[in-house]
Scaffold this motif. Structure first.
Motif, PDB file in Angstrom:
ATOM      1  N   GLN A   1     -15.575 -10.855   3.681  1.00 28.39           N
ATOM      2  CA  GLN A   1     -15.808  -9.352   2.903  1.00 28.39           C
ATOM      3  C   GLN A   1     -15.351  -8.340   3.562  1.00 28.39           C
ATOM      4  OE1 GLN A   1     -16.800  -9.383  -0.299  1.00 28.39           O
ATOM      5  NE2 GLN A   1     -16.734 -11.368  -0.853  1.00 28.39           N
ATOM      6  N   VAL A   2     -14.797  -7.439   2.884  1.00 27.74           N
ATOM      7  CA  VAL A   2     -14.602  -6.324   3.443  1.00 27.74           C
ATOM      8  C   VAL A   2     -15.034  -4.947   2.631  1.00 27.74           C
ATOM      9  CG1 VAL A   2     -12.698  -4.541   4.077  1.00 27.74           C
ATOM     10  CG2 VAL A   2     -12.564  -6.712   4.664  1.00 27.74           C
ATOM     11  N   GLN A   3     -15.886  -4.181   3.172  1.00 25.17           N
ATOM     12  CA  GLN A   3     -16.426  -3.113   2.447  1.00 25.17           C
ATOM     13  C   GLN A   3     -15.758  -1.650   2.810  1.00 25.17           C
ATOM     14  OE1 GLN A   3     -18.776  -5.007   4.456  1.00 25.17           O
ATOM     15  NE2 GLN A   3     -18.721  -6.452   2.574  1.00 25.17           N
TER      16      GLN A   3
ATOM     17  N   ALA B  91      -7.846  -2.518   0.669  1.00 23.69           N
ATOM     18  CA  ALA B  91      -7.392  -3.428   1.892  1.00 23.69           C
ATOM     19  C   ALA B  91      -6.768  -4.644   1.501  1.00 23.69           C
ATOM     20  CB  ALA B  91      -8.729  -3.822   2.820  1.00 23.69           C
ATOM     21  N   GLY B  92      -5.713  -5.130   2.215  1.00 20.66           N
ATOM     22  CA  GLY B  92      -5.079  -6.378   1.798  1.00 20.66           C
ATOM     23  C   GLY B  92      -4.327  -7.228   3.036  1.00 20.66           C
ATOM     24  N   SER B  93      -3.732  -8.138   2.815  1.00 15.90           N
ATOM     25  CA  SER B  93      -3.120  -8.867   3.924  1.00 15.90           C
ATOM     26  C   SER B  93      -2.229  -8.196   4.733  1.00 15.90           C
ATOM     27  CB  SER B  93      -3.048 -10.241   3.615  1.00 15.90           C
ATOM     28  OG  SER B  93      -2.048 -10.278   2.487  1.00 15.90           O
ATOM     29  N   ARG B  94      -1.320  -7.271   3.719  1.00 16.08           N
ATOM     30  CA  ARG B  94      -0.255  -6.586   4.352  1.00 16.08           C
ATOM     31  C   ARG B  94      -0.044  -5.215   3.365  1.00 16.08           C
ATOM     32  NH1 ARG B  94       4.934  -8.573   1.489  1.00 16.08           N
ATOM     33  NH2 ARG B  94       3.991  -9.451  -0.685  1.00 16.08           N
ATOM     34  N   ALA B  95       0.649  -4.261   4.041  1.00 16.81           N
ATOM     35  CA  ALA B  95       0.541  -3.012   3.748  1.00 16.81           C
ATOM     36  C   ALA B  95       1.743  -3.025   2.675  1.00 16.81           C
ATOM     37  CB  ALA B  95       0.745  -1.989   4.916  1.00 16.81           C
ATOM     38  N   THR B  96       1.559  -2.740   1.283  1.00 19.90           N
ATOM     39  CA  THR B  96       2.568  -2.777   0.436  1.00 19.90           C
ATOM     40  C   THR B  96       2.279  -1.703  -0.628  1.00 19.90           C
ATOM     41  OG1 THR B  96       1.647  -4.157  -1.224  1.00 19.90           O
ATOM     42  CG2 THR B  96       2.842  -5.205   0.741  1.00 19.90           C
ATOM     43  N   SER B  97       3.169  -1.521  -1.504  1.00 26.94           N
ATOM     44  CA  SER B  97       3.120  -0.403  -2.662  1.00 26.94           C
ATOM     45  C   SER B  97       2.493  -0.899  -3.870  1.00 26.94           C
ATOM     46  CB  SER B  97       4.256   0.187  -2.853  1.00 26.94           C
ATOM     47  OG  SER B  97       5.276  -0.513  -3.408  1.00 26.94           O
ATOM     48  N   ALA B  98       2.268  -2.503  -3.929  1.00 27.01           N
ATOM     49  CA  ALA B  98       1.918  -3.199  -4.967  1.00 27.01           C
ATOM     50  C   ALA B  98       0.330  -3.100  -5.001  1.00 27.01           C
ATOM     51  CB  ALA B  98       2.440  -4.598  -5.167  1.00 27.01           C
ATOM     52  N   HIS B  99      -0.447  -2.932  -5.805  1.00 26.49           N
ATOM     53  CA  HIS B  99      -1.687  -2.859  -6.138  1.00 26.49           C
ATOM     54  C   HIS B  99      -2.238  -4.256  -5.929  1.00 26.49           C
ATOM     55  CE1 HIS B  99      -2.199  -4.181 -10.187  1.00 26.49           C
ATOM     56  NE2 HIS B  99      -1.109  -3.385 -10.483  1.00 26.49           N
ATOM     57  N   TYR B 100      -1.765  -5.221  -6.447  1.00 30.30           N
ATOM     58  CA  TYR B 100      -1.955  -6.666  -6.596  1.00 30.30           C
ATOM     59  C   TYR B 100      -2.214  -7.337  -5.216  1.00 30.30           C
ATOM     60  CZ  TYR B 100       2.939  -7.165  -7.124  1.00 30.30           C
ATOM     61  OH  TYR B 100       4.462  -6.906  -7.095  1.00 30.30           O
ATOM     62  N   ASP B 101      -1.477  -6.608  -4.191  1.00 29.99           N
ATOM     63  CA  ASP B 101      -1.566  -7.083  -2.948  1.00 29.99           C
ATOM     64  C   ASP B 101      -2.723  -6.856  -2.052  1.00 29.99           C
ATOM     65  OD1 ASP B 101       2.163  -7.023  -2.155  1.00 29.99           O
ATOM     66  OD2 ASP B 101       0.918  -8.851  -2.796  1.00 29.99           O
TER      67      ASP B 101
ATOM     68  N   ALA C 259     -14.157   1.554   6.776  1.00 27.12           N
ATOM     69  CA  ALA C 259     -14.117  -0.152   6.477  1.00 27.12           C
ATOM     70  C   ALA C 259     -14.900  -0.770   7.508  1.00 27.12           C
ATOM     71  CB  ALA C 259     -12.825  -0.512   6.733  1.00 27.12           C
ATOM     72  N   SER C 260     -15.807  -1.818   6.971  1.00 29.20           N
ATOM     73  CA  SER C 260     -16.573  -2.591   7.538  1.00 29.20           C
ATOM     74  C   SER C 260     -16.381  -3.993   6.905  1.00 29.20           C
ATOM     75  CB  SER C 260     -18.206  -2.082   7.417  1.00 29.20           C
ATOM     76  OG  SER C 260     -18.422  -2.158   5.969  1.00 29.20           O
ATOM     77  N   GLY C 261     -17.257  -4.900   7.850  1.00 29.69           N
ATOM     78  CA  GLY C 261     -16.915  -6.178   7.640  1.00 29.69           C
ATOM     79  C   GLY C 261     -15.968  -6.898   8.139  1.00 29.69           C
ATOM     80  N   ARG C 262     -15.239  -7.814   7.317  1.00 29.00           N
ATOM     81  CA  ARG C 262     -14.236  -8.795   8.348  1.00 29.00           C
ATOM     82  C   ARG C 262     -12.879  -8.056   8.248  1.00 29.00           C
ATOM     83  NH1 ARG C 262     -13.971 -14.723   6.644  1.00 29.00           N
ATOM     84  NH2 ARG C 262     -12.868 -14.838   8.383  1.00 29.00           N
ATOM     85  N   THR C 263     -12.649  -6.661   8.644  1.00 29.45           N
ATOM     86  CA  THR C 263     -11.766  -5.903   8.644  1.00 29.45           C
ATOM     87  C   THR C 263     -10.422  -6.392   9.147  1.00 29.45           C
ATOM     88  OG1 THR C 263     -12.454  -4.731  10.506  1.00 29.45           O
ATOM     89  CG2 THR C 263     -12.902  -3.788   8.419  1.00 29.45           C
ATOM     90  N   LEU C 264     -10.660  -7.247  10.279  1.00 35.59           N
ATOM     91  CA  LEU C 264      -9.644  -7.986  11.216  1.00 35.59           C
ATOM     92  C   LEU C 264      -8.615  -8.803  10.318  1.00 35.59           C
ATOM     93  CD1 LEU C 264     -10.978  -8.466  14.799  1.00 35.59           C
ATOM     94  CD2 LEU C 264      -9.386  -6.711  13.588  1.00 35.59           C
TER      95      LEU C 264
END
Length: 122
Positions: free
Chosen positions: A1-3, A98-108, A24-29
């Motif tokens: 979880q990431v807050q 926060a997502g696994s990669r930095a993209t312009s798509a909100h679903y990422d 950001a807090s939690g599992r930010t990595l």
């Protein structure tokens, strides 16, 4: 979880500057991509800027390029959006994500903050 918790929104005049922060807090990595999106009532959420924790690569929407700057402080797990030369059309609720990669798509992005209102008067 990431807050994620955003701060820094407010009411400003056209041409002014504003700085938004996302703590950001939690599992930010577990999430290398951090993004800012904005949304006005009745419209879809739109990409503003994104950055990677690792390497600090940045990405911007054309509408904010040259005016907004995204940065990150890995030690503090904070992402900042510096907004300069604000325009009335920048008025929106701004969300940190926060997502696994930095993209312009909100679903990422799978974690979102509660949003902060930015209002730019003309």
């Amino acid at each position: 979880q990431v807050q994620l918790v955003e701060s820094g929104g407010g009411l400003v005049q056209a041409g002014d500057s504003l700085r938004l922060s996302c703590a950001a807090s939690g599992r930010t990595l577990s999430r290398n991509g951090m993004g800012w999106f904005r949304q006005v009532p009745g419209k879809e959420r739109k990409f503003v800027a994104a950055i990677t924790w690792i390497g600090g690569s940045t990405y911007y929407a054309d509408s904010v390029k040259g005016r907004f700057t995204i940065s990150r402080d890995s030690a503090k797990s904070t992402v900042t959006l510096q907004m300069n030369s604000l325009k009335p059309e920048d008025t929106a609720v701004y969300y940190c994500a926060a997502g696994s990669r930095a993209t312009s798509a909100h679903y990422d992005y799978d974690y979102w903050g509660q949003g902060t209102q930015v209002t730019v008067s003309s």
